[in-house]
Design an enzyme around this catalytic site. Structure first.
Site, PDB file in Angstrom:
ATOM      1  CE1 TYR A  20       5.375  -3.199  10.926  1.00 14.50           C
ATOM      2  CE2 TYR A  20       2.711  -3.520  11.323  1.00 14.50           C
ATOM      3  CZ  TYR A  20       4.032  -3.634  10.618  1.00 14.50           C
ATOM      4  OH  TYR A  20       3.844  -4.393   8.940  1.00 14.50           O
TER       5      TYR A  20
ATOM      6  CB  SER B 227       0.437  -3.040   7.561  1.00 17.72           C
ATOM      7  OG  SER B 227      -0.151  -4.022   8.634  1.00 17.72           O
TER       8      SER B 227
HETATM    9  P1  NAP Z   1      11.358  -9.093   7.666  1.00 21.20           P
HETATM   10  O1  NAP Z   1      11.213 -11.257   7.179  1.00 21.20           O
HETATM   11  O2  NAP Z   1      11.618  -9.200   8.781  1.00 21.20           O
HETATM   12  O3  NAP Z   1      11.670  -8.832   6.021  1.00 21.20           O
HETATM   13  C1  NAP Z   1      11.953  -7.631   6.170  1.00 21.20           C
HETATM   14  C2  NAP Z   1      13.462  -7.086   5.497  1.00 21.20           C
HETATM   15  O4  NAP Z   1      12.990  -5.745   5.494  1.00 21.20           O
HETATM   16  C3  NAP Z   1      14.833  -8.133   5.571  1.00 21.20           C
HETATM   17  O5  NAP Z   1      15.466  -7.865   4.537  1.00 21.20           O
HETATM   18  C4  NAP Z   1      14.991  -6.408   6.720  1.00 21.20           C
HETATM   19  O6  NAP Z   1      16.518  -6.496   6.323  1.00 21.20           O
HETATM   20  C5  NAP Z   1      15.153  -5.800   5.915  1.00 21.20           C
HETATM   21  N1  NAP Z   1      15.418  -3.911   6.436  1.00 21.20           N
HETATM   22  C6  NAP Z   1      14.977  -3.931   7.840  1.00 21.20           C
HETATM   23  N2  NAP Z   1      15.541  -2.397   7.742  1.00 21.20           N
HETATM   24  C7  NAP Z   1      16.239  -2.501   6.847  1.00 21.20           C
HETATM   25  C8  NAP Z   1      16.672  -1.288   6.054  1.00 21.20           C
HETATM   26  N3  NAP Z   1      16.826  -0.221   7.221  1.00 21.20           N
HETATM   27  N4  NAP Z   1      17.194  -0.989   4.903  1.00 21.20           N
HETATM   28  C9  NAP Z   1      17.343  -2.038   3.632  1.00 21.20           C
HETATM   29  N5  NAP Z   1      16.629  -3.482   4.252  1.00 21.20           N
HETATM   30  C10 NAP Z   1      16.435  -3.060   5.803  1.00 21.20           C
HETATM   31  O7  NAP Z   1       9.600  -9.030   7.177  1.00 21.20           O
HETATM   32  P2  NAP Z   1       8.264  -9.136   6.550  1.00 21.20           P
HETATM   33  O8  NAP Z   1       7.594 -10.091   6.953  1.00 21.20           O
HETATM   34  O9  NAP Z   1       8.599  -9.891   4.787  1.00 21.20           O
HETATM   35  O10 NAP Z   1       7.907  -7.939   6.286  1.00 21.20           O
HETATM   36  C11 NAP Z   1       7.964  -7.088   3.855  1.00 21.20           C
HETATM   37  C12 NAP Z   1       6.819  -6.054   5.103  1.00 21.20           C
HETATM   38  O11 NAP Z   1       5.473  -6.844   4.610  1.00 21.20           O
HETATM   39  C13 NAP Z   1       7.117  -4.877   5.870  1.00 21.20           C
HETATM   40  O12 NAP Z   1       7.216  -3.767   5.030  1.00 21.20           O
HETATM   41  C14 NAP Z   1       6.157  -5.156   6.819  1.00 21.20           C
HETATM   42  O13 NAP Z   1       6.105  -4.420   7.713  1.00 21.20           O
HETATM   43  C15 NAP Z   1       5.799  -5.424   5.940  1.00 21.20           C
HETATM   44  N6  NAP Z   1       4.401  -6.876   6.637  1.00 21.20           N
HETATM   45  C16 NAP Z   1       4.639  -8.174   7.102  1.00 21.20           C
HETATM   46  C17 NAP Z   1       3.636  -8.656   7.200  1.00 21.20           C
HETATM   47  C18 NAP Z   1       3.140 -10.319   7.925  1.00 21.20           C
HETATM   48  O14 NAP Z   1       2.785 -10.606   8.714  1.00 21.20           O
HETATM   49  N7  NAP Z   1       4.994 -10.716   8.223  1.00 21.20           N
HETATM   50  C19 NAP Z   1       2.033  -8.303   7.671  1.00 21.20           C
HETATM   51  C20 NAP Z   1       1.709  -6.796   7.240  1.00 21.20           C
HETATM   52  C21 NAP Z   1       3.034  -6.354   6.518  1.00 21.20           C
HETATM   53  P3  NAP Z   1      17.649  -7.715   7.558  1.00 21.20           P
HETATM   54  O15 NAP Z   1      17.285  -8.783   8.177  1.00 21.20           O
HETATM   55  O16 NAP Z   1      19.216  -7.327   7.175  1.00 21.20           O
HETATM   56  O17 NAP Z   1      17.510  -6.646   8.567  1.00 21.20           O
HETATM   57  C1  GCO Z   2       1.851  -7.579  14.429  1.00 23.85           C
HETATM   58  C2  GCO Z   2       2.109  -8.235  13.499  1.00 23.85           C
HETATM   59  C3  GCO Z   2       1.463  -7.368  12.469  1.00 23.85           C
HETATM   60  C4  GCO Z   2       2.231  -7.725  11.447  1.00 23.85           C
HETATM   61  C5  GCO Z   2       1.274  -7.103  10.357  1.00 23.85           C
HETATM   62  C6  GCO Z   2      -0.554  -7.703   9.887  1.00 23.85           C
HETATM   63  O1  GCO Z   2       2.575  -7.151  15.786  1.00 23.85           O
HETATM   64  O2  GCO Z   2       0.200  -7.143  15.336  1.00 23.85           O
HETATM   65  O3  GCO Z   2       3.660  -8.237  13.220  1.00 23.85           O
HETATM   66  O4  GCO Z   2       1.992  -5.767  12.182  1.00 23.85           O
HETATM   67  O5  GCO Z   2       3.156  -7.666  10.779  1.00 23.85           O
HETATM   68  O6  GCO Z   2       1.464  -6.111   9.753  1.00 23.85           O
HETATM   69  O7  GCO Z   2      -0.878  -6.492   8.778  1.00 23.85           O
END
Ligand code: NAP
Ligand code: GCO
Length: 266
Positions: free
Chosen positions: A160, A147
């Site tokens: 986080y 992240s």
């Molecule tokens: P999301 O839409 O919330 O999807 C996350 C997935 O992880 C969901 O399918 C969720 O399932 C599943 N999950 C949560 N807890 C779990 C567990 N204990 N066992 C198995 N599955 C589990 O998130 P996303 O935005 O696609 O993010 C995916 C990854 O990228 C995460 O690691 C997040 O921190 C990272 N990330 C996201 C962003 C962003 O801007 N979106 C940026 C940087 C990094 P349920 O819905 O069933 O709980």
């Molecule tokens: C926040 C955001 C972030 C993003 C992402 C950034 O609340 O600042 O949710 O944490 O999801 O991980 O890279």
């Protein structure tokens, strides 16, 4: 084709955690289009079913398992089943993650632990479950979804940021410990991606104007916009393919330039 230019994932088995929708879904779909057999897990049956329907609609023959990635016994059991039903995992993407946006002094120790458990302990648990077979097979790719918070802090995301900073160092340690076994472990650090996880930060205000956080992110991103999950797929395929065999312990930030930028001048 020389390995140095081989971006194909033909014949590889790829496990992506939490890939029913969002970033995991986009990455798993790209792997399938690059020739891999895709396996995913989610914590609830209803999400696995929803994910399976979406993959099918996209013409992808994926296999889904119900698994809480924080539960070591469930993870070990799932990996045994994958090895028996599909094959040894060649590519693991630790994608499942949660966030709790709570000011640190209002956050309970339990809430802090829950975030660390999913975002840091689970990548350790799942990696540990697949590495022995990767060693036997002679190669493996592990990609941890990090992240901006692997590098930066922000109000309300102490757990986080601690977890994603830790995940960066777990990535470097897996590289250090298993590089000699031809296992490459790298991270992808997404910027701000429009997914359900960040939906609350993009909600329109009552008067129809942009959420202040939405304006903040667009101002902090040289690209001037949120990114789409699909924009992570090229880097994810690269890090899963033989083309990246000499890249190890690296975090590839895919952030539209956030980490290079001081922010929009007034
Ligand atoms: P999301 O839409 O919330 O999807 C996350 C997935 O992880 C969901 O399918 C969720 O399932 C599943 N999950 C949560 N807890 C779990 C567990 N204990 N066992 C198995 N599955 C589990 O998130 P996303 O935005 O696609 O993010 C995916 C990854 O990228 C995460 O690691 C997040 O921190 C990272 N990330 C996201 C962003 C962003 O801007 N979106 C940026 C940087 C990094 P349920 O819905 O069933 O709980
Ligand atoms: C926040 C955001 C972030 C993003 C992402 C950034 O609340 O600042 O949710 O944490 O999801 O991980 O890279």
């Amino acid at each position: 084709m020389s390995d140095f230019l081989n971006f194909s994932l033909e014949g590889k088995v790829a496990l992506v955690t939490g890939a029913s929708y969002g970033i995991g879904y986009a990455i798993a779909s790209a792997y399938a289009k690059s020739g891999a057999k895709v396996v995913f897990c989610d914590i609830k049956q209803e999400f696995v079913d929803k994910g399976l329907a979406s993959y099918k609609a996209d013409g992808i023959d994926a296999k889904g398992y119900v698994c809480d990635v924080t539960n070591e016994a469930m993870v070990q059991d799932m990996v045994k089943k994958i090895e028996a039903e599909v094959g040894v995992v060649d590519i693991l993407v630790n994608n499942a993650g949660i966030i709790k946006r709570i000011p640190m002094c209002d956050m309970s120790a339990d809430e802090f632990r829950q975030v660390i458990d999913v975002d840091l302990n689970a990548p350790f648990i799942v990696s540990k479950a697949v590495i022995p077979s990767m060693i036997k097979k002679g190669h493996g790719k592990i990609i941890n979804i990090c992240s901006m918070m692997s590098e930066l802090g922000r109000e309300t995301v102490s757990a986080y940021a601690a977890a994603k900073g830790g995940l960066k160092m777990l990535t470097r340690n897996i590289c250090s410990e298993y590089g000699a076994n031809n296992i490459q472990c790298n991270g992808i650090g997404p910027g701000y991606i429009a997914t359900p996880q960040t939906a609350p930060l993009r909600e329109k205000q009552a008067d129809g104007s942009k959420h202040p956080f939405d304006q903040f992110i667009c101002g902090r991103t040289p690209a001037g916009r949120w990114l789409q999950a699909e924009e992570l797929t090229g880097p994810a395929v690269f890090l899963a393919s033989d083309a990246s065999n000499a890249v190890n312990g690296h975090i590839l930030y895919v952030d539209g330039g956030i980490l290079a930028y001081i922010g929009k001048q007034p």
